[in-house]
Design an enzyme around this catalytic site. Structure first.
Site, PDB file in Angstrom:
ATOM      1  N   ASN A   1       0.870  -1.171   0.000  1.00  0.00           N
ATOM      2  CA  ASN A   1       0.000   0.000   0.000  1.00  0.00           C
ATOM      3  C   ASN A   1       0.914   1.230   0.000  1.00  0.00           C
ATOM      4  O   ASN A   1       1.487   1.570   1.026  1.00  0.00           O
ATOM      5  CB  ASN A   1      -0.895  -0.009   1.251  1.00  0.00           C
ATOM      6  CG  ASN A   1      -1.711   1.266   1.381  1.00  0.00           C
ATOM      7  OD1 ASN A   1      -1.818   2.045   0.436  1.00  0.00           O
ATOM      8  ND2 ASN A   1      -2.279   1.492   2.560  1.00  0.00           N
TER       9      ASN A   1
ATOM     10  N   LYS B   1       0.101   4.220  -0.244  1.00  0.00           N
ATOM     11  CA  LYS B   1      -0.554   5.414   0.314  1.00  0.00           C
ATOM     12  C   LYS B   1      -0.315   6.603  -0.622  1.00  0.00           C
ATOM     13  O   LYS B   1      -0.241   6.422  -1.836  1.00  0.00           O
ATOM     14  CB  LYS B   1      -0.060   5.679   1.731  1.00  0.00           C
ATOM     15  CG  LYS B   1      -0.107   4.437   2.625  1.00  0.00           C
ATOM     16  CD  LYS B   1       0.047   4.755   4.069  1.00  0.00           C
ATOM     17  CE  LYS B   1       0.173   3.462   4.843  1.00  0.00           C
ATOM     18  NZ  LYS B   1      -0.044   3.635   6.252  1.00  0.00           N
TER      19      LYS B   1
ATOM     20  N   HIS C   1      -9.629   1.213   4.686  1.00  0.00           N
ATOM     21  CA  HIS C   1      -8.362   1.382   5.414  1.00  0.00           C
ATOM     22  C   HIS C   1      -8.615   2.313   6.599  1.00  0.00           C
ATOM     23  O   HIS C   1      -9.406   3.262   6.501  1.00  0.00           O
ATOM     24  CB  HIS C   1      -7.296   1.971   4.477  1.00  0.00           C
ATOM     25  CG  HIS C   1      -5.927   1.915   5.061  1.00  0.00           C
ATOM     26  ND1 HIS C   1      -5.492   2.818   6.010  1.00  0.00           N
ATOM     27  CD2 HIS C   1      -4.894   1.053   4.861  1.00  0.00           C
ATOM     28  CE1 HIS C   1      -4.240   2.514   6.356  1.00  0.00           C
ATOM     29  NE2 HIS C   1      -3.858   1.446   5.671  1.00  0.00           N
TER      30      HIS C   1
ATOM     31  N   GLU D   1      -7.018   4.705   7.731  1.00  0.00           N
ATOM     32  CA  GLU D   1      -6.782   6.125   7.451  1.00  0.00           C
ATOM     33  C   GLU D   1      -7.990   6.740   6.753  1.00  0.00           C
ATOM     34  O   GLU D   1      -8.293   7.920   6.949  1.00  0.00           O
ATOM     35  CB  GLU D   1      -5.495   6.280   6.617  1.00  0.00           C
ATOM     36  CG  GLU D   1      -4.257   6.007   7.480  1.00  0.00           C
ATOM     37  CD  GLU D   1      -3.054   5.485   6.723  1.00  0.00           C
ATOM     38  OE1 GLU D   1      -3.017   5.569   5.490  1.00  0.00           O
ATOM     39  OE2 GLU D   1      -2.132   4.974   7.404  1.00  0.00           O
TER      40      GLU D   1
ATOM     41  N   GLU E   1      -5.661  -5.137  10.405  1.00  0.00           N
ATOM     42  CA  GLU E   1      -4.669  -4.089  10.614  1.00  0.00           C
ATOM     43  C   GLU E   1      -4.945  -3.364  11.933  1.00  0.00           C
ATOM     44  O   GLU E   1      -5.753  -2.411  11.968  1.00  0.00           O
ATOM     45  CB  GLU E   1      -4.729  -3.077   9.471  1.00  0.00           C
ATOM     46  CG  GLU E   1      -4.391  -3.671   8.126  1.00  0.00           C
ATOM     47  CD  GLU E   1      -3.724  -2.637   7.229  1.00  0.00           C
ATOM     48  OE1 GLU E   1      -2.613  -2.903   6.786  1.00  0.00           O
ATOM     49  OE2 GLU E   1      -4.307  -1.564   7.008  1.00  0.00           O
TER      50      GLU E   1
ATOM     51  N   GLY F   1       2.121   2.074  10.677  1.00  0.00           N
ATOM     52  CA  GLY F   1       3.079   3.176  10.540  1.00  0.00           C
ATOM     53  C   GLY F   1       3.768   3.567  11.831  1.00  0.00           C
ATOM     54  O   GLY F   1       4.417   4.609  11.898  1.00  0.00           O
TER      55      GLY F   1
ATOM     56  N   SER G   1       3.104  -2.381  10.285  1.00  0.00           N
ATOM     57  CA  SER G   1       4.558  -2.402  10.463  1.00  0.00           C
ATOM     58  C   SER G   1       5.162  -3.763  10.151  1.00  0.00           C
ATOM     59  O   SER G   1       6.130  -4.177  10.797  1.00  0.00           O
ATOM     60  CB  SER G   1       4.936  -1.936  11.880  1.00  0.00           C
ATOM     61  OG  SER G   1       4.499  -0.598  12.083  1.00  0.00           O
TER      62      SER G   1
HETATM   63  C1  PEP Z   1      -0.960   0.059   5.901  1.00  0.00           C
HETATM   64  O1  PEP Z   1      -0.985   1.239   5.593  1.00  0.00           O
HETATM   65  O2  PEP Z   1      -1.850  -0.679   5.500  1.00  0.00           O
HETATM   66  C2  PEP Z   1       0.134  -0.422   6.738  1.00  0.00           C
HETATM   67  C3  PEP Z   1       0.048  -1.623   7.231  1.00  0.00           C
HETATM   68  O3  PEP Z   1       1.181   0.452   6.950  1.00  0.00           O
HETATM   69  P1  PEP Z   1       2.579   0.094   7.664  1.00  0.00           P
HETATM   70  O4  PEP Z   1       3.080  -1.181   7.053  1.00  0.00           O
HETATM   71  O5  PEP Z   1       3.456   1.264   7.330  1.00  0.00           O
HETATM   72  O6  PEP Z   1       2.310  -0.044   9.110  1.00  0.00           O
END
Ligand code: PEP
Length: 256
Positions: A13, A15, A99, A101, A171, A177, A217
């Site tokens: 992803n 973003k 997501h 976000e 998630e 992040g 992460s």
């Molecule tokens: C994501 O944005 O779906 C995500 C898992 O980000 P990160 O791997 O940076 O935590």
């Protein structure tokens, strides 16, 4: 992972990162080593404006392109929105839906997630539906209730034959992040519970077949252990997917 019953899917992803001009060099690097992988499906979910370049760059490889959001509407006066049919016509095969976000910064509700999921399925896109709890929900012991509710409302009214095409990404919001990762045991517990929701809403076959990713992460150091859990069938990767070497290392970790 359980490759006998379901697909392993590693999805990046991006973003709101990188530029259209970055797509080709990134793709060259990724294609050189992952263009023909067979042990998992690889997807790059790029910003919408970069989808045509990504489709072109990954043509004739096994790497698919996805979007990061989709409108729940088919067409019409929805300025700024992009429909599932438009994504499909541009060559996207996957789309991330719900997501955290988007839920947090764009007010995306469970009802909107359900509408987007229906639109994506209708257009033949493979949806990656994100669910996850906040840190305070985890600390107060309501994570599993939260996740069950999110999955059930996302799937509301979706028939079994369509549910089989959905990917769920667990998630935890506190892990996205932040560099904090759920332990393999924490991630497995939730992913197993998501599978149980499928069993309850549909049947054992649907539960066995659904691909459930972990995201939060994930990186080259923790991927193998997370992916070795029986109910974790891949990863949704943010930060580490911006670096082709790191993404390749995670893809290779799925080869176990
Ligand atoms: C994501 O944005 O779906 C995500 C898992 O980000 P990160 O791997 O940076 O935590």
């Amino acid at each position: 992972m359980n490759r006998k019953y379901r697909k392993t899917v590693i999805a990046g992803n991006w973003k709101m990162n990188l530029l259209p001009s970055d797509v080709k060099p990134f793709a060259e690097r990724l294609k050189a080593e992952a263009g023909r992988v067979k042990f998992c499906d690889v997807v790059i979910c790029a910003p919408a404006v970069m989808i045509p370049a990504a489709v072109k760059a990954f043509r004739d490889t096994r790497i698919a392109v996805g979007a990061q959001d989709v409108s729940e509407h088919d067409a019409g006066a929805f300025t700024g929105e992009i429909s599932a049919a438009q994504l499909r016509d541009a060559g996207a095969k996957y789309v991330i839906i719900g997501h955290s976000e988007r839920r947090q910064y764009h007010g995306e509700t469970d009802a909107a997630v359900n509408g987007k999921l229906r639109a994506a399925l209708e257009a033949g896109l493979t949806p990656i539906v994100c669910v996850g709890e906040t840190l305070s929900q985890r600390e107060t012991g309501v994570s599993l209730d939260m996740i069950r509710a999110q999955v059930k409302s996302a799937l509301y009214g979706i028939p079994a034959e369509k549910a089989r095409k959905i990917i769920i990404a667990y998630e935890p919001i506190w892990a996205i992040g932040t560099g904090m990762t759920a332990t393999p045991e924490q991630a497995e517990e939730v992913c197993g519970e998501i599978r149980a929701v499928f069993r309850g809403m549909y049947d054992a076959r649907a539960a066995r077949a659904v691909t459930i990713q972990y995201g939060g992460s994930m990186n080259p150091a923790n991927a193998a252990e997370l992916l070795s859990q029986p109910d974790i069938d891949g990863g949704l990767i943010g930060g580490a997917s911006l670096d082709a070497e790191k993404l390749l290392a995670i893809i290779n970790a799925a080869n176990q």
